[in-house]
Write an enzyme that holds these catalytic residues in place. Structure first.
Site, short mmCIF file in Angstrom:
data_model
loop_
_atom_site.label_atom_id
_atom_site.label_comp_id
_atom_site.label_asym_id
_atom_site.label_seq_id
_atom_site.Cartn_x
_atom_site.Cartn_y
_atom_site.Cartn_z
N HIS A 167 33.35 32.70 43.75
CA HIS A 167 34.50 33.06 42.92
C HIS A 167 35.54 31.93 42.90
CE1 HIS A 167 37.69 35.46 41.14
NE2 HIS A 167 38.47 35.17 42.17
N GLU A 206 42.45 29.60 45.55
CA GLU A 206 43.52 30.59 45.35
C GLU A 206 44.85 30.08 45.90
OE1 GLU A 206 43.21 33.19 43.46
OE2 GLU A 206 41.11 33.78 43.46
N ASN A 254 46.35 35.49 37.56
CA ASN A 254 45.02 35.30 36.98
C ASN A 254 44.83 33.90 36.40
OD1 ASN A 254 44.19 37.97 37.55
ND2 ASN A 254 45.43 38.67 35.83
N HIS A 264 41.43 32.43 36.01
CA HIS A 264 40.45 33.50 36.23
C HIS A 264 39.71 33.92 34.96
CE1 HIS A 264 42.25 33.60 40.14
NE2 HIS A 264 41.49 34.59 40.55
N ARG A 296 52.72 39.91 37.06
CA ARG A 296 51.59 39.81 38.00
C ARG A 296 50.38 39.13 37.37
NH1 ARG A 296 49.30 44.05 42.55
NH2 ARG A 296 47.55 42.75 43.18
N HIS A 342 36.00 33.85 35.46
CA HIS A 342 35.12 35.02 35.45
C HIS A 342 33.95 34.80 34.50
CE1 HIS A 342 38.35 38.02 37.05
NE2 HIS A 342 37.65 37.49 38.02
N GLU A 370 50.73 45.34 37.49
CA GLU A 370 50.34 44.32 36.51
C GLU A 370 50.63 44.73 35.06
OE1 GLU A 370 46.75 42.01 37.48
OE2 GLU A 370 46.44 41.78 35.34
N LYS A 423 52.66 35.40 46.88
CA LYS A 423 51.98 36.51 46.22
C LYS A 423 52.79 37.79 46.38
CE LYS A 423 47.95 39.13 45.31
NZ LYS A 423 46.53 39.35 45.33
N LYS A 477 45.14 45.66 45.03
CA LYS A 477 44.09 45.85 44.02
C LYS A 477 42.81 46.19 44.77
CE LYS A 477 45.34 43.07 40.01
NZ LYS A 477 44.97 41.92 39.19
N ARG A 481 41.92 62.21 47.85
CA ARG A 481 43.02 61.73 46.99
C ARG A 481 43.87 60.64 47.65
NH1 ARG A 481 43.70 67.31 45.90
NH2 ARG A 481 42.53 67.83 44.02
N1 GLY Z 1 44.09 38.62 42.60
C1 GLY Z 1 45.10 38.80 41.62
C2 GLY Z 1 46.02 39.94 41.93
O1 GLY Z 1 46.02 40.47 43.03
O2 GLY Z 1 46.78 40.33 41.06
#
Ligand code: GLY
Length: 370
Positions: free
Chosen positions: A269, A189, A249, A252, A245, A256, A241, A231, A147, A125
């Site tokens: 990417h 990025e 993206n 993206h 947040r 993607h 998010e 960031k 993430k 957990r």
């Molecule tokens: N890579 C985008 C984020 O961490 O929200």
């Protein structure tokens, strides 16, 4: 060395992001001060572990000589971010009788970081993990913000969790061994965070691109520090998010789709995100009154770092829109896009499939002045 503290309300937690040259092995890994476990597993890939595993081990043993350290080394590449690798790591942890107060270290790029973080989130957990990113993309984006994920055969990052690292240790010397194409991919990025959140940082990149390309140590340290600080500011406002947040993206959703249609690994990417940002900037000219001159500056900056800015000729707009609809972030009604209104300021808006199709059908290449 530069240091950032990322502070989060949820669980009242915070952690350090340390950036500098020669941090492995000289940095006194501060997470070890509060570490009460007896085992550490370093998760890496075969290429990166050959370069840095012994140094990481030495750093830990110098501070805590009695900790048992083992390496779990996996194949390099996106296919490793899988349920099979997740299960293989869990088997090793169970076999080694890993406890809740033991620790994982992610030593590598985004694949290793996401997989290690997800395993740490699930094992018993949730156990602690530390990020030691070795690619530019992982340093400025994926290692920060918690993430974590693995891929499912039906989509990238479909299985994941928010699980923050206990520390992020960024040794800029690792960039010396990074192939040029991967360095460029990471720059996408960096340019993204500047475009959506900090106009003056965008201008700094425009002025200092040659120092960055020649890997000037202080320019790299500043650039990574700035990217991570920006960031961190976004993540601190919206860890899970639910709102702002999502601006991270930018580029993206188109990116993607391009990555997916081209085949993962064929287009990096960061390269797909670069093309995605150009498409999103063009859409911003139409839908958010973005000055066309800003789109040209974006294209020009991406080109400075040898990033692609044009849609691959073999993809048509229907394919792209269909692939965009598969993105897990899209709601039923429409496709969510991040647009920029001006440099340093982004908005989140939903559009119909038809409006994006029409835009792509009429899309003309945005050329940066050289
Ligand atoms: N890579 C985008 C984020 O961490 O929200």
């Amino acid at each position: 060395m530069k240091q950032i503290k990322l502070s989060l309300e949820r669980k009242n937690s915070n952690y350090d992001i340390c950036i500098g040259s020669g941090l492995i092995p000289s940095h006194s890994f501060s997470f070890l001060e509060s570490f009460t476990g007896s085992q550490i597993a370093v998760i890496s890939n075969h290429e990166i572990s050959k370069l840095y595993y012994e140094k990481v081990k030495l750093a830990i043993q110098t501070i805590k000589p009695h900790i048992e350290i083992q390496l779990i080394s996996l194949l390099a590449g996106e296919s490793t971010k899988s349920i099979d690798s997740f299960s293989e790591i869990l088997d090793t942890l169970v076999r080694s009788r890993f406890k809740r107060n033991d620790l994982l270290i992610a030593l590598g790029g985004g694949v290793v970081g996401d997989l290690t973080g997800f395993t740490a989130a699930c094992y018993q957990r949730g156990i602690d993990f530390v990020q030691v990113p070795t690619t530019l993309l992982a340093m400025v984006d994926s290692s920060v913000g918690g993430k974590t994920a693995i891929n499912h055969s039906k989509g990238k990052n479909l299985i994941g969790a928010f699980h923050q690292p206990a520390e992020v240790i960024i040794d800029t010397d690792c960039l010396k061994s990074l192939p040029d194409s991967e360095f460029s991919a990471g720059m996408a990025e960096v340019i993204k965070i500047a475009a959506i959140y900090d106009e003056s940082f965008f201008e700094w990149l425009e002025l200092n691109y040659s120092k960055v390309l020649s890997k000037d140590a202080s320019a790299l340290e500043y650039m990574i520090f700035k990217s991570c600080s920006l960031k961190a500011k976004v993540v601190e406002q919206d860890e899970l998010e639910q709102g702002i947040r999502a601006i991270l993206n930018f580029g993206h959703t188109f990116g993607h789709a391009i990555e997916n249609l081209s085949g993962y690994g064929k287009v990096l990417h960061g390269e797909a995100v670069a093309i995605g940002m150009v498409l999103a900037a063009g859409f911003s000219n139409d839908e958010a009154k973005l000055d066309a001159n800003i789109s040209s500056r974006l294209v020009k900056l991406l080109k400075r770092f040898n990033l692609p800015t044009e849609l691959p000729a073999n993809l048509d707009q229907e394919q792209i829109v269909d692939a965009m609809l598969l993105d897990k972030k899209n709601k039923e009604k429409g496709i969510r896009l991040i647009l920029i209104e001006k440099l340093g300021s982004a908005i989140i808006k939903e559009f119909s499939k038809k409006s994006i199709s029409t835009y792509l059908l009429n899309y003309k290449t945005l050329e940066g002045e050289s």
